[in-house]
Design a protein around this motif. Structure first.
Motif, PDB file in Angstrom:
ATOM      1  N   LYS A 213      35.806   3.863  46.289  1.00 34.13           N
ATOM      2  CA  LYS A 213      37.386   4.072  46.923  1.00 34.13           C
ATOM      3  C   LYS A 213      37.535   5.318  47.810  1.00 34.13           C
ATOM      4  N   ASP A 214      38.394   4.885  48.911  1.00 32.44           N
ATOM      5  CA  ASP A 214      39.041   6.297  49.691  1.00 32.44           C
ATOM      6  C   ASP A 214      37.784   6.855  50.168  1.00 32.44           C
ATOM      7  N   THR A 242      38.379  -0.437  47.395  1.00 30.41           N
ATOM      8  CA  THR A 242      39.675  -0.530  47.749  1.00 30.41           C
ATOM      9  C   THR A 242      39.808   1.016  48.821  1.00 30.41           C
ATOM     10  N   TRP A 243      40.556   0.826  49.959  1.00 33.15           N
ATOM     11  CA  TRP A 243      41.018   1.720  50.781  1.00 33.15           C
ATOM     12  C   TRP A 243      39.976   2.605  51.462  1.00 33.15           C
ATOM     13  N   ASN A 244      39.001   1.963  51.762  1.00 35.16           N
ATOM     14  CA  ASN A 244      37.981   2.500  52.434  1.00 35.16           C
ATOM     15  C   ASN A 244      38.134   2.538  54.077  1.00 35.16           C
ATOM     16  N   ARG A 245      37.571   3.290  54.761  1.00 36.95           N
ATOM     17  CA  ARG A 245      37.682   3.334  56.239  1.00 36.95           C
ATOM     18  C   ARG A 245      36.081   3.144  56.835  1.00 36.95           C
ATOM     19  N   TYR A 277      42.656  -3.609  51.049  1.00 38.42           N
ATOM     20  CA  TYR A 277      42.894  -2.321  51.888  1.00 38.42           C
ATOM     21  C   TYR A 277      42.016  -1.646  52.405  1.00 38.42           C
ATOM     22  N   ASN A 278      40.870  -2.448  52.656  1.00 36.78           N
ATOM     23  CA  ASN A 278      39.906  -1.688  53.750  1.00 36.78           C
ATOM     24  C   ASN A 278      39.902  -1.762  55.143  1.00 36.78           C
TER      25      ASN A 278
END
Length: 319
Positions: A213-214, A242-245, A277-278
């Motif tokens: 995550k993140d 989730t929420w990785n760039r 949400y990646n």
């Protein structure tokens, strides 16, 4: 000169830290540590006859007690050379290894051999706010997780010093199934441009309760490997990814050789959990698979090969 526990780093022991139960605090610093004499005076032999100040992380781990909630604080600017397997052996259950400092002052583990590792072999261990760099080519892995469930790796960074000095994998799990169940990786940063770099996380068997995550992950275009790699025939279950760039300018298309997914690469249908949400910057929008984790729920994952326009929603068919 005398110091007291409310002064400087002594305050670590009395404030700013959640209730630790029976846990002790240990301090790690080297000859370049600022206020070294103060630390050595504050963190000396305790009433149990146990030293509280050490010059290496491994030595501090050896002083810990299992399941007591012991915490090792590693001082700003501290550096250790990772030249052999298990240079640091985190083999005491329930401990936390926490770096103090931000940016270049984060404690740094510098790998000078492809065999160097921080090995985690006990359950419930937390590793936080450390920097991993390499002066060697194709270091097998920075963190090697053995039979060590519920490990947490948080706010860590991986960098290469120069070209041709790289990690093959930043984190690698054991070849035994479910040995790394409960692995949590969050808030980490990876910047490795060498094309020999393979994976951020390399799983080697089935694992359950995986959280990633993140994280910000920028890796060179290695066409054979996923950023998160799962071996053929194995699965990840109950994931929260989730929420990785992610930036990896792959050019290979699906169906070529053993290539599967750029971000997550698995080829079974028994995966489960949520991938959501990646955002993924890749090299081509032509038949490129970004996420291959069949069985997991996919929600609002975006990808693009463009640099001047917004990414577009990748459909469930990508998984």
């Amino acid at each position: 000169m005398r110091f007291h526990k409310d002064a400087g780093y002594g305050a670590i022991g009395v404030q700013g830290t959640p209730f630790r139960g029976t846990g002790k605090i240990f301090i790690v610093g080297d000859s370049s540590t600022v206020n070294l004499s103060m630390l050595q005076e504050l963190w000396t032999i305790d009433q149990d006859g146990v030293s509280r100040f050490f010059t290496t992380i491994d030595a501090a781990v050896g002083a810990c007690t299992a399941d007591a909630g012991d915490i090792i604080f590693v001082m700003p600017g501290h550096t250790e050379t990772m030249a052999a397997a298990q240079t640091i052996l985190a083999d005491i259950a329930g401990i936390s290894i926490i770096g103090i400092g931000r940016g270049s002052l984060r404690p740094n583990l510098n790998y000078t051999s492809e065999n160097g590792t921080l090995a985690v072999t006990a359950r419930d261990i937390t590793i936080k706010n450390l920097r991993f760099t390499t002066d060697a080519a194709n270091v097998t892995t920075a963190i090697d997780i053995g039979a060590a469930k519920d490990c947490t790796i948080e706010d860590c960074e991986w960098f290469e010093d120069t070209a041709n000095e790289n990690f093959l994998a930043c984190i690698r799990t054991n070849a035994t199934a479910n040995s790394a169940d409960g692995l949590t990786v969050k808030g980490c940063r990876v910047i490795i441009s060498d094309v020999d770099g393979q994976n951020f996380i390399k799983f080697r068997n089935n694992e359950d309760r995986i959280t990633v995550k993140d994280c910000f992950i920028s890796m060179g275009a290695n066409d054979d490997d996923g950023v998160i790699e799962v071996p053929a025939g194995n699965a990840l279950t109950n994931v929260d990814i989730t929420w990785n760039r992610v930036k990896r300018l792959q050019t290979r298309t699906v169906g070529t050789s053993a290539y599967r997914g750029l971000f997550i690469s698995a080829n079974t249908t028994t995966n489960s959990g949520i991938v959501a949400y990646n955002i993924i910057h890749h090299a081509t929008d032509t038949a490129e698979t970004l996420i291959s984790l069949t069985g997991a729920g996919m929600f609002e994952n975006y990808g693009t090969a463009m640099v001047t326009t917004s990414g577009f929603l990748r459909p469930q068919a990508d998984a």
